[in-house]
Scaffold this motif. Structure first.
Motif, PDB file in Angstrom:
ATOM      1  N   PRO A 103       4.103 -33.901 -13.361  1.00 43.41           N
ATOM      2  CA  PRO A 103       2.289 -33.382 -12.930  1.00 43.41           C
ATOM      3  C   PRO A 103       1.977 -34.888 -13.111  1.00 43.41           C
ATOM      4  N   LYS A 104       0.510 -34.483 -12.802  1.00 42.17           N
ATOM      5  CA  LYS A 104      -0.585 -35.237 -12.773  1.00 42.17           C
ATOM      6  C   LYS A 104      -1.404 -34.369 -13.093  1.00 42.17           C
ATOM      7  N   ALA A 105      -2.604 -34.985 -13.631  1.00 46.40           N
ATOM      8  CA  ALA A 105      -3.773 -34.533 -14.456  1.00 46.40           C
ATOM      9  C   ALA A 105      -4.487 -34.928 -12.670  1.00 46.40           C
ATOM     10  N   LEU A 106      -5.243 -34.067 -12.809  1.00 48.48           N
ATOM     11  CA  LEU A 106      -6.134 -34.268 -11.513  1.00 48.48           C
ATOM     12  C   LEU A 106      -8.185 -33.424 -11.678  1.00 48.48           C
ATOM     13  N   SER A 107      -8.745 -34.445 -11.369  1.00 49.36           N
ATOM     14  CA  SER A 107     -10.000 -34.143 -11.204  1.00 49.36           C
ATOM     15  C   SER A 107     -10.947 -34.012 -10.556  1.00 49.36           C
ATOM     16  N   ALA A 108     -10.944 -32.976  -9.567  1.00 50.46           N
ATOM     17  CA  ALA A 108     -11.641 -33.791  -8.369  1.00 50.46           C
ATOM     18  C   ALA A 108     -12.094 -31.940  -7.842  1.00 50.46           C
ATOM     19  N   ILE A 109     -12.298 -31.406  -6.243  1.00 48.35           N
ATOM     20  CA  ILE A 109     -12.212 -30.266  -6.050  1.00 48.35           C
ATOM     21  C   ILE A 109     -12.035 -30.770  -4.294  1.00 48.35           C
ATOM     22  N   PRO A 110     -10.740 -29.454  -4.571  1.00 49.75           N
ATOM     23  CA  PRO A 110      -9.897 -29.821  -3.748  1.00 49.75           C
ATOM     24  C   PRO A 110     -10.102 -29.848  -2.907  1.00 49.75           C
ATOM     25  N   PHE A 111      -9.374 -30.667  -1.795  1.00 49.50           N
ATOM     26  CA  PHE A 111      -9.339 -30.406   0.013  1.00 49.50           C
ATOM     27  C   PHE A 111     -10.407 -30.981   0.278  1.00 49.50           C
ATOM     28  N   THR A 112     -11.328 -31.830  -0.544  1.00 52.08           N
ATOM     29  CA  THR A 112     -13.007 -32.026  -0.364  1.00 52.08           C
ATOM     30  C   THR A 112     -13.678 -33.515  -1.058  1.00 52.08           C
ATOM     31  N   PRO A 113     -13.548 -34.528   0.447  1.00 46.02           N
ATOM     32  CA  PRO A 113     -13.655 -35.808  -0.585  1.00 46.02           C
ATOM     33  C   PRO A 113     -15.534 -36.698  -0.414  1.00 46.02           C
ATOM     34  N   VAL A 114     -15.278 -35.423  -1.541  1.00 45.24           N
ATOM     35  CA  VAL A 114     -17.250 -35.607  -1.295  1.00 45.24           C
ATOM     36  C   VAL A 114     -17.344 -36.353  -2.711  1.00 45.24           C
ATOM     37  N   ARG A 115     -18.212 -36.566  -3.174  1.00 46.51           N
ATOM     38  CA  ARG A 115     -18.626 -37.112  -4.441  1.00 46.51           C
ATOM     39  C   ARG A 115     -19.667 -36.404  -5.309  1.00 46.51           C
ATOM     40  N   GLY A 116     -19.475 -36.141  -6.374  1.00 47.21           N
ATOM     41  CA  GLY A 116     -20.490 -34.800  -7.041  1.00 47.21           C
ATOM     42  C   GLY A 116     -20.151 -35.371  -9.113  1.00 47.21           C
ATOM     43  N   PRO A 117     -20.373 -34.946  -9.321  1.00 46.09           N
ATOM     44  CA  PRO A 117     -20.387 -34.860 -11.371  1.00 46.09           C
ATOM     45  C   PRO A 117     -19.195 -34.416 -11.393  1.00 46.09           C
ATOM     46  N   ARG A 118     -18.167 -34.828 -12.452  1.00 49.66           N
ATOM     47  CA  ARG A 118     -16.828 -34.149 -13.073  1.00 49.66           C
ATOM     48  C   ARG A 118     -16.848 -33.407 -14.097  1.00 49.66           C
ATOM     49  N   LEU A 119     -18.424 -34.021 -15.003  1.00 43.98           N
ATOM     50  CA  LEU A 119     -18.102 -33.830 -16.086  1.00 43.98           C
ATOM     51  C   LEU A 119     -19.808 -33.217 -16.510  1.00 43.98           C
ATOM     52  N   LEU A 120     -19.490 -32.262 -16.284  1.00 44.99           N
ATOM     53  CA  LEU A 120     -20.702 -30.688 -16.363  1.00 44.99           C
ATOM     54  C   LEU A 120     -20.501 -30.584 -17.763  1.00 44.99           C
ATOM     55  N   VAL A 121     -21.962 -30.745 -18.265  1.00 41.73           N
ATOM     56  CA  VAL A 121     -22.900 -30.421 -19.097  1.00 41.73           C
ATOM     57  C   VAL A 121     -24.023 -29.761 -19.373  1.00 41.73           C
ATOM     58  N   SER A 122     -23.839 -29.019 -20.266  1.00 41.64           N
ATOM     59  CA  SER A 122     -25.103 -27.799 -20.104  1.00 41.64           C
ATOM     60  C   SER A 122     -26.285 -28.956 -20.208  1.00 41.64           C
ATOM     61  N   PRO A 123     -27.567 -28.522 -20.177  1.00 38.60           N
ATOM     62  CA  PRO A 123     -28.620 -28.945 -20.287  1.00 38.60           C
ATOM     63  C   PRO A 123     -29.086 -28.931 -22.183  1.00 38.60           C
ATOM     64  N   HIS A 124     -28.818 -27.534 -22.293  1.00 37.62           N
ATOM     65  CA  HIS A 124     -29.371 -28.075 -24.362  1.00 37.62           C
ATOM     66  C   HIS A 124     -28.058 -28.622 -24.877  1.00 37.62           C
ATOM     67  N   ALA A 125     -27.424 -29.091 -24.266  1.00 43.52           N
ATOM     68  CA  ALA A 125     -25.890 -29.774 -24.970  1.00 43.52           C
ATOM     69  C   ALA A 125     -26.222 -31.968 -24.842  1.00 43.52           C
ATOM     70  N   ASP A 126     -25.966 -32.087 -25.876  1.00 44.98           N
ATOM     71  CA  ASP A 126     -25.569 -33.565 -25.995  1.00 44.98           C
ATOM     72  C   ASP A 126     -24.914 -34.266 -24.910  1.00 44.98           C
ATOM     73  N   LYS A 127     -25.008 -34.481 -23.760  1.00 44.27           N
ATOM     74  CA  LYS A 127     -24.730 -35.490 -22.963  1.00 44.27           C
ATOM     75  C   LYS A 127     -23.725 -36.408 -23.196  1.00 44.27           C
ATOM     76  N   GLY A 128     -23.910 -37.494 -23.516  1.00 41.51           N
ATOM     77  CA  GLY A 128     -22.907 -38.037 -23.997  1.00 41.51           C
ATOM     78  C   GLY A 128     -22.338 -37.747 -25.206  1.00 41.51           C
ATOM     79  N   VAL A 129     -21.997 -36.422 -26.070  1.00 38.19           N
ATOM     80  CA  VAL A 129     -21.308 -36.377 -26.500  1.00 38.19           C
ATOM     81  C   VAL A 129     -19.742 -35.600 -25.622  1.00 38.19           C
ATOM     82  N   ILE A 130     -20.670 -34.136 -25.659  1.00 38.44           N
ATOM     83  CA  ILE A 130     -19.909 -33.751 -24.485  1.00 38.44           C
ATOM     84  C   ILE A 130     -19.213 -34.604 -23.561  1.00 38.44           C
ATOM     85  N   GLN A 131     -19.254 -35.525 -22.539  1.00 36.36           N
ATOM     86  CA  GLN A 131     -18.727 -36.071 -22.032  1.00 36.36           C
ATOM     87  C   GLN A 131     -17.893 -36.977 -22.448  1.00 36.36           C
ATOM     88  N   GLU A 132     -17.897 -37.322 -23.930  1.00 37.74           N
ATOM     89  CA  GLU A 132     -16.976 -38.287 -24.373  1.00 37.74           C
ATOM     90  C   GLU A 132     -16.020 -37.059 -24.697  1.00 37.74           C
TER      91      GLU A 132
END
Length: 390
Positions: A103-132
């Motif tokens: 197996p491999k790890a995959l972050s994507a929308i299944p069956f859907t080749p559409v650009r969009g955020p993959r690192l989702l962050v609450s507006p109340h959190a530190d974006k840089g910290v959560i993404q890291e």
């Protein structure tokens, strides 16, 4: 916010978190495919999970009070189907060297080749910290579980920098998108095409019209179960004709139609009042974007595919003020219908250093070839005024 108060964990079902906690992670321009209703429908109806080869393993970040601060849609894949970024050659190279690629790890929308955020962050959190934390956690998951690699498909451009900083390699893809240049009607759109393409489209539409075809445009809000049932017959038949199996189940289509109807638009072609074909648009009206997802027919009519999947969809976009119509992955034939090439990128992290170096050399060569390919495509764009977007 103290980083030591934050915890990262894996959930094997989106239902482990509440919809009211998940959706606030999405920015206004995140699109419909990351909505809780969409991803949960895939899981609830068995399109992912079980023996599909899509093991659900979403990463979530919480604070000490179990409040959701961030998330990454994630799957452990046993194959590379339904991704639209092709790594079969990488899998074969692993196999030839006696190493497992899946197996491999995959972050994507299944069956859907559409650009969009993959690192989702609450507006109340530190974006840089959560993404890291999310990206580091993804790499740790790969290493600790003996996986070959991690892949983040079609993330937002600002996320690519975060991924690249943590050692991910970028890979180019080309899609074909239609752009609304303020057209008032379909004829005005045709007027912006070269004469050759304009005549060809008129010829194709006339060929379909000769079969006395009419069309029903059905907003998702008023579509009924029988509409979705007929659409599924058409969708399933497309796969059957290609000797394949559909990714989505009819239960999934029915559930999506009832749980997020505002994001769907059905087009059904009829002949002598009998439905014979259908196409489905996913619509993001707040961001003036439509996505062509599926089409199918139970009776063959020459050029009906172009009419239903492209020309009727473009007419809808013009009428509704939709600015971008994404036609999906691949398909140079879309250029003849006024779609222009758009470059997207995905990010890949290979755990084995030797293979990582080999993949990097491959991607460097592929990047040069892709740039030349896009340059060549640009020379054949059939619009009187257009540009290649990235």
């Amino acid at each position: 916010m103290k980083q030591e108060a934050i915890q990262l964990r894996i959930i094997d079902a989106l239902s482990d978190v509440a919809e009211s906690d998940w959706n606030p992670l999405l920015a206004s321009d995140s699109g419909p495919f990351l909505k809780y209703a969409f991803l949960n429908a895939l899981e609830k109806t068995g399109c992912v999970g079980g023996n599909t080869g899509w093991q659900v393993a979403h990463l979530i970040v919480e604070d000490s009070n179990s409040r959701l601060l961030g998330a990454m849609p994630l799957y452990l894949k046993q194959h590379s189907y339904g991704e639209f970024v092709f790594d079969w050659a990488w899998a074969q190279a692993y196999e030839q060297n006696g190493m497992p690629y899946y197996p491999k790890a995959l972050s994507a929308i299944p069956f859907t080749p559409v650009r969009g955020p993959r690192l989702l962050v609450s507006p109340h959190a530190d974006k840089g910290v959560i993404q890291e934390i999310l990206v580091s956690g993804l790499k740790t998951l790969v290493t600790q579980n003996g996986l070959s690699s991690a892949h983040v498909l079609f993330p937002e451009n600002d996320e690519l920098g975060v991924l690249k900083q943590q050692g991910f390699m970028l890979r180019d893809s080309v899609q074909f998108h239609w752009h609304n240049e303020g057209y008032q009607n379909f004829e005005q759109y045709l007027a912006n095409l070269t004469m050759k393409r304009r005549k060809n489209i008129r010829r194709e539409r006339a060929a379909v019209e000769s079969h006395q075809i009419s069309y029903r445009h059905i907003p998702g809000e008023i579509a009924v179960a029988s509409d979705w049932n007929f659409f599924y017959r058409c969708y399933e038949n497309t796969y059957i004709e290609h000797r394949s199996s559909p990714y989505l189940t009819e239960d999934c289509i029915q559930l999506l139609g009832s749980s997020m109807p505002e994001n769907f638009h059905l087009i059904i072609a009829t002949q002598n009042e009998r439905p014979i074909a259908s196409s489905l648009l996913v619509v993001d009206k707040p961001n003036a974007t439509a996505y062509g997802r599926y089409w199918g027919a139970i009776e063959h009519i020459p050029c009906l595919h172009f009419e239903l999947a492209y020309y009727q969809a473009i007419e809808y976009c013009i009428k509704e003020g939709i600015q971008v119509f994404e036609g999906g992955a691949q398909g140079e034939h879309k250029m003849a219908r006024g779609f222009i090439p758009t470059t997207l990128q995905s990010a890949h992290w290979i755990e084995d250093a030797g293979f990582a170096n080999a993949v990097k050399r491959f991607l460097d060569r592929e990047h040069e070839g892709m740039a030349a390919y896009v340059d060549e495509l640009e020379q054949h764009i059939p619009l009187k005024s257009s540009k290649v977007l990235s």
